[in-house]
Design a protein around this motif. Sequence first.
Motif, PDB file in Angstrom:
ATOM      1  N   SER A  85      17.093  18.363  52.666  1.00 17.57           N
ATOM      2  CA  SER A  85      16.533  18.541  51.335  1.00 17.57           C
ATOM      3  C   SER A  85      17.177  19.317  50.330  1.00 17.57           C
ATOM      4  O   SER A  85      16.823  19.221  49.153  1.00 17.57           O
ATOM      5  N   PHE A  86      17.874  20.444  50.909  1.00 21.97           N
ATOM      6  CA  PHE A  86      18.187  21.534  49.836  1.00 21.97           C
ATOM      7  C   PHE A  86      19.893  21.861  50.429  1.00 21.97           C
ATOM      8  O   PHE A  86      20.214  21.710  51.554  1.00 21.97           O
ATOM      9  N   ASP A  87      20.516  22.335  49.257  1.00 23.57           N
ATOM     10  CA  ASP A  87      21.909  22.795  49.504  1.00 23.57           C
ATOM     11  C   ASP A  87      21.949  24.393  49.803  1.00 23.57           C
ATOM     12  O   ASP A  87      22.707  24.817  50.474  1.00 23.57           O
ATOM     13  N   VAL A  88      20.855  25.037  49.280  1.00 19.49           N
ATOM     14  CA  VAL A  88      20.816  26.270  49.507  1.00 19.49           C
ATOM     15  C   VAL A  88      19.583  26.797  49.916  1.00 19.49           C
ATOM     16  O   VAL A  88      18.422  26.356  49.200  1.00 19.49           O
ATOM     17  N   VAL A  89      19.329  27.638  51.006  1.00 24.25           N
ATOM     18  CA  VAL A  89      17.876  28.101  51.416  1.00 24.25           C
ATOM     19  C   VAL A  89      18.143  29.704  51.341  1.00 24.25           C
ATOM     20  O   VAL A  89      19.015  30.186  52.204  1.00 24.25           O
ATOM     21  N   GLY A 115      26.715  21.155  54.646  1.00 20.50           N
ATOM     22  CA  GLY A 115      27.804  22.132  53.800  1.00 20.50           C
ATOM     23  C   GLY A 115      26.955  23.272  53.166  1.00 20.50           C
ATOM     24  O   GLY A 115      27.284  23.920  52.212  1.00 20.50           O
ATOM     25  N   GLY A 116      25.482  23.095  53.421  1.00 19.81           N
ATOM     26  CA  GLY A 116      24.548  23.705  53.029  1.00 19.81           C
ATOM     27  C   GLY A 116      24.741  25.528  53.212  1.00 19.81           C
ATOM     28  O   GLY A 116      25.482  25.706  54.313  1.00 19.81           O
ATOM     29  N   SER A 174      23.086  25.302  64.564  1.00 17.79           N
ATOM     30  CA  SER A 174      24.357  24.811  63.813  1.00 17.79           C
ATOM     31  C   SER A 174      24.343  25.004  62.346  1.00 17.79           C
ATOM     32  O   SER A 174      24.991  24.565  61.519  1.00 17.79           O
ATOM     33  N   VAL A 175      24.076  26.275  62.106  1.00 15.31           N
ATOM     34  CA  VAL A 175      24.459  27.158  60.478  1.00 15.31           C
ATOM     35  C   VAL A 175      25.192  28.356  60.985  1.00 15.31           C
ATOM     36  O   VAL A 175      24.661  29.801  60.818  1.00 15.31           O
ATOM     37  N   PRO A 176      26.292  28.306  61.679  1.00 14.56           N
ATOM     38  CA  PRO A 176      26.852  29.676  62.004  1.00 14.56           C
ATOM     39  C   PRO A 176      27.333  30.456  60.958  1.00 14.56           C
ATOM     40  O   PRO A 176      27.178  30.246  59.757  1.00 14.56           O
ATOM     41  N   LEU A 177      27.159  31.737  61.425  1.00 11.60           N
ATOM     42  CA  LEU A 177      27.331  32.919  60.577  1.00 11.60           C
ATOM     43  C   LEU A 177      28.899  32.785  59.708  1.00 11.60           C
ATOM     44  O   LEU A 177      29.907  32.656  60.283  1.00 11.60           O
ATOM     45  N   LYS A 178      28.545  32.847  58.206  1.00 10.43           N
ATOM     46  CA  LYS A 178      29.936  32.756  57.576  1.00 10.43           C
ATOM     47  C   LYS A 178      30.205  34.130  57.166  1.00 10.43           C
ATOM     48  O   LYS A 178      31.325  34.415  57.075  1.00 10.43           O
ATOM     49  N   HIS A 179      29.125  34.937  56.658  1.00  8.85           N
ATOM     50  CA  HIS A 179      29.655  36.319  55.935  1.00  8.85           C
ATOM     51  C   HIS A 179      28.217  37.110  56.310  1.00  8.85           C
ATOM     52  O   HIS A 179      27.096  36.559  56.162  1.00  8.85           O
ATOM     53  N   ALA A 231      26.497  29.026  57.032  1.00 10.90           N
ATOM     54  CA  ALA A 231      26.919  27.844  56.421  1.00 10.90           C
ATOM     55  C   ALA A 231      26.702  26.679  57.366  1.00 10.90           C
ATOM     56  O   ALA A 231      27.041  26.614  58.548  1.00 10.90           O
ATOM     57  N   LYS A 232      26.331  25.559  56.964  1.00  9.87           N
ATOM     58  CA  LYS A 232      25.921  24.113  57.934  1.00  9.87           C
ATOM     59  C   LYS A 232      27.343  23.414  57.605  1.00  9.87           C
ATOM     60  O   LYS A 232      28.043  23.111  56.896  1.00  9.87           O
TER      61      LYS A 232
END
Length: 232
Positions: A85-89, A115-116, A174-179, A231-232
């Motif tokens: 439902s959301f692009d950013v949480v 891509g969230g 499945s939202v691995p660490l990006k930064h 980031a997903k």
Amino acid sequence: MVARQLAEQLAGRTGQRVLDVGCGQGVQALRLARAGHFVTGIDSDQSALGVAQATLAQEPAEVRGRVQLLSGDGHQCGRWFGARSFDVVLCHGVLMYLPDPDPMIASLARLLAPGGVLSLLARNRDALAMRPGAAGDWRAALHAFESDRYYNRLGLTARADRLADLAVTLAEVSVPLKHWYGVRVFTDNTADDSAPPVDGRRLAQLLEAEERAGKTDPYRQIAGLLHVVGAK
């Protein structure tokens, strides 16, 4: 600092659907709405939510139209919103009040569209002794080496997280660490009622020093807070 770090992570994204869990007085929610994003803020603290609503009422109509404020907590999100439902949480300043952060993170990850971005703000377990140690509270500093529990500035018992543990949880959902960033590297012991520098140049220097330290090892490793972005 968190606002600057979020802006860096959301650069180039427009009109994003944002969920702010534990939105408090709406600081980040309103910043993002002013930037053109569509924000749903949720908080169980009626006093804080009232401040957010009062502040929102003073915004231009186009900003008000991009914000929805709800009473509740993150555990209800799965019932209110469907998957993707959301692009950013955002989940800032919430995990430290939960006995285990993993169920909340998993629930929020489910709400992210492909891509969230998931933004978490947590107390830094690996630097938990720094604040009491810098204040000369040696008993509390020694306790912090052995426990993930601490008393925050509100006098409440809270819990800290390790970056490595959060990274494992993010990978599992499945939202691995990006930064990741450190927040409050130099200012974690500043008194709550301490006013920022009146001199604009000194304030700019303080913010620049905090911003650079929050991105740079080894400084960010001893920050009071961890700002973790997946980031997903």
